[in-house]
Scaffold this active site. Sequence first.
Site, PDB file in Angstrom:
ATOM      1  CG  HIS A 219      73.955  18.759  89.390  1.00 51.09           C
ATOM      2  ND1 HIS A 219      74.183  20.010  88.888  1.00 51.09           N
ATOM      3  CD2 HIS A 219      74.219  18.820  90.721  1.00 51.09           C
ATOM      4  CE1 HIS A 219      74.589  20.786  89.873  1.00 51.09           C
ATOM      5  NE2 HIS A 219      74.616  20.102  90.988  1.00 51.09           N
TER       6      HIS A 219
ATOM      7  CG  ASP B 293      74.096  15.122  97.761  1.00 53.95           C
ATOM      8  OD1 ASP B 293      74.930  15.517  98.587  1.00 53.95           O
ATOM      9  OD2 ASP B 293      73.273  15.875  97.216  1.00 53.95           O
TER      10      ASP B 293
END
Length: 433
Positions: free
Chosen positions: A310, A367
């Site tokens: 991320h 996710d």
Amino acid sequence: MSMMDKKGSAEIRVNNRTLVYPLYAGTEGEQAIDIDKLRKETGLITYDPGFANTGSCASGITFIDGEKGILRYRGYDVIDLAQNCEFIEVAYLLIHGELPNRQQKAAYSHLLNQHSLIHEDMIEFFRHYPEHSHPMAVLSAMAVSLSSFYPEMSGNYKEEIEMTVTRMLSKLRTIAAFSYKKSIGEPTIYPRHDLSYCENFLNMMFDSPLCEESYNPTMINALNKLLIIHADHEQNCSASVVRGVGSAGANLYASISAGICALWGPLHGGANQHVIEMLEQIQAEGGDVDKVIERAKNKRSPFRLMGFGHRVYKSYDPRAKIAKTLCNEVIASTNKHDPLLDIAMELEGKALADPYFQERGLYPNVDFYTGLTYREMGIPTDMFTVMFAIGRLPGWIAQWMEMKKDPHGRIARPRQIYTGSTARKVIRISRRK
Ligand code: ACO
């Protein structure tokens, strides 16, 4: 910059000149140098690919501490909100700034139900998409089409925005469910006034004239929480797109439609679909997790471990923790065993123990486990990013509204460093080689 405190100044040395620029701090102590006058005073611009060091705005909506794995909406921790609120309370919080009381929540729920239908002529649109259209393509097209059927009203600006926001929140959920029904060739199930926001969505997705849907409380709870953990994430790719499109004066529908398109990308919200496809491929190839990890580490291969890494989190994404718990809860409620969950957990364990992922601060992101949870809930893989969009909608709306009210807001228009050909003359076509 009225929303930030001035915290002194920063000196920048450029071409033997010392420039002094104001230093601002936010309420959680993060600091920024205001380089507003840099180009005017020096002729220079900053070069910051992917805007990793650039604050594009001051915002009071969402706070993230990527090192500590903290995510808060309007000051409330996402874990606290997921444990104690329903999605529409969080949507209200993001859009209005405060959590609703009991009466406000009931009124909001009623309002959203009142606006949940879409114009019958719009339903015609669904019939003309090819059978295997990706639901994100349908969702973005339908979102902008709402502007033709429900144009922003002229008159009181605040009321006009309220009405558009309510329509958007309520109707996007209906559009998402209708696009699913179209994709499986079943008749659309209309929204019901007696159901909550999440129940209504599940009903429109799974009810049919042949069998009445019964609502499993674990599913409703999981859906509420999944939507809450996606509800906002400060200036990410899609939120920046929504703000950018809105900064040109485009209406809310057009701005949200652009955000949906940005979210679709596999490096952004599209990753949830790609996680499942990756896990299915590992399963089809015999379950060799080590091979996949080696592939992700190989710099000659463009492959990345989907659902890992991320831009902001360099520790465990708090949303991934919630999603992992939900995934286990939903699987337990169905009494089924999902071999993909075993593969996911082995992949996570091995990646987290690997120096490549440790050195780069690569952890599971939101996710990684959400796709598995949606799968267990009976939501098909190509609808995962649509689910993300429904969850992110209040965040996009809040970002758009804040951008509109920002007294320092300007059209989003970055500069560039030009690397193309220098000036040259056109050679007549008859003389060109
Ligand atoms: N697998 C393998 N290596 C990775 C991964 C990954 N998933 N993610 C990052 N890296 C490596 C990069 O190759 C790079 O290595 P290097 O320093 O040797 O060159 C390093 O980690 C830093 O990566 P960047 O690309 O600079 O990180 P950036 O902040 O630009 O990208 C992103 C973040 C896009 C999320 C990235 O981690 C990624 O592609 N992840 C996979 C896709 C994904 O899961 N996206 C969903 C994100 S969450 C969301 O949007 C809702």
